[in-house]
Design a protein around this motif. Structure first.
Motif, PDB file in Angstrom:
ATOM      1  N   ASP A  70       4.128  11.845  -4.766  1.00 15.29           N
ATOM      2  CA  ASP A  70       3.764  10.438  -4.989  1.00 15.29           C
ATOM      3  C   ASP A  70       4.365   9.943  -6.298  1.00 15.29           C
ATOM      4  O   ASP A  70       4.918   8.844  -6.367  1.00 15.29           O
ATOM      5  CB  ASP A  70       2.243  10.257  -5.078  1.00 15.29           C
ATOM      6  N   ASP A 110      -3.287  -0.074  -1.485  1.00 12.63           N
ATOM      7  CA  ASP A 110      -3.539   0.442  -0.139  1.00 12.63           C
ATOM      8  C   ASP A 110      -4.411   1.691  -0.129  1.00 12.63           C
ATOM      9  O   ASP A 110      -4.949   2.061   0.909  1.00 12.63           O
ATOM     10  CB  ASP A 110      -2.222   0.738   0.582  1.00 12.63           C
ATOM     11  N   ARG A 111      -4.564   2.321  -1.274  1.00 10.76           N
ATOM     12  CA  ARG A 111      -5.419   3.512  -1.382  1.00 10.76           C
ATOM     13  C   ARG A 111      -6.807   3.176  -1.907  1.00 10.76           C
ATOM     14  O   ARG A 111      -7.628   4.060  -2.140  1.00 10.76           O
ATOM     15  CB  ARG A 111      -4.754   4.551  -2.280  1.00 10.76           C
ATOM     16  N   TYR A 159      -7.712   1.693  -4.834  1.00  6.55           N
ATOM     17  CA  TYR A 159      -7.964   1.721  -6.274  1.00  6.55           C
ATOM     18  C   TYR A 159      -8.069   0.310  -6.824  1.00  6.55           C
ATOM     19  O   TYR A 159      -7.417  -0.619  -6.343  1.00  6.55           O
ATOM     20  CB  TYR A 159      -6.826   2.438  -7.019  1.00  6.55           C
TER      21      TYR A 159
END
Length: 145
Positions: free
Chosen positions: A17, A97-98, A100
């Motif tokens: 990542d 998208d995660r 956070y």
């Protein structure tokens, strides 16, 4: 030089990542400003639980990004808005998208307060800067006085 510090919850990003996000960040400067790739530095700081606080409360789902721009300065609100849009676009898959929460800010430092490999960076878009981009490294040159 664009310098990014990315403060994340511990283990938020894998090494893959981090590499992918660093490449996406680098592309902003290479594709839009033709900067040498080696100008772009990204530092990830994993923050253990309960070490970042927002509003006096632990923020264990928070990503904070601090950018320093030196090689180029952004002139005008339109350019700044475009840049911030690119930043949000590049961050989306890794942060938004995660799920956070995140915050980003940019500081701009005068270019005369920067050296790389002890060298004064060449003028923007000059032949020397193009050579640095091609070679992806600082190369000594004669500084015009």
């Amino acid at each position: 030089m664009p310098y990014w510090e990315i403060f994340t919850p511990e283990n938020a990003f894998t090494p893959e990542d981090k590499e992918q996000l660093s490449e996406a960040i680098t592309s902003i400067y290479v594709d839009y400003q033709s900067l040498p790739k080696f100008y772009v530095v990204v530092l990830f700081k994993d923050m253990p639980a309960n070490t970042m606080y927002v509003g006096g409360k632990p923020a264990n789902n928070f990503v904070r990004i601090r950018l320093d721009h030196i090689a180029r300065q952004m002139d005008g609100a339109e350019i700044r808005a475009m840049f911030m849009g690119l930043v949000e676009e590049k961050l989306a898959a890794f942060v938004k998208d995660r799920g956070y929460d995140w915050e980003v800010h940019v500081d701009e430092t005068p270019i005369d307060l920067w050296r790389t490999q002890g060298l004064v960076p060449p003028p923007a878009h000059s032949d020397v800067e193009k050579l640095w981009a091609k070679e992806n490294r600082a190369i000594p040159y004669e500084v015009a006085s």
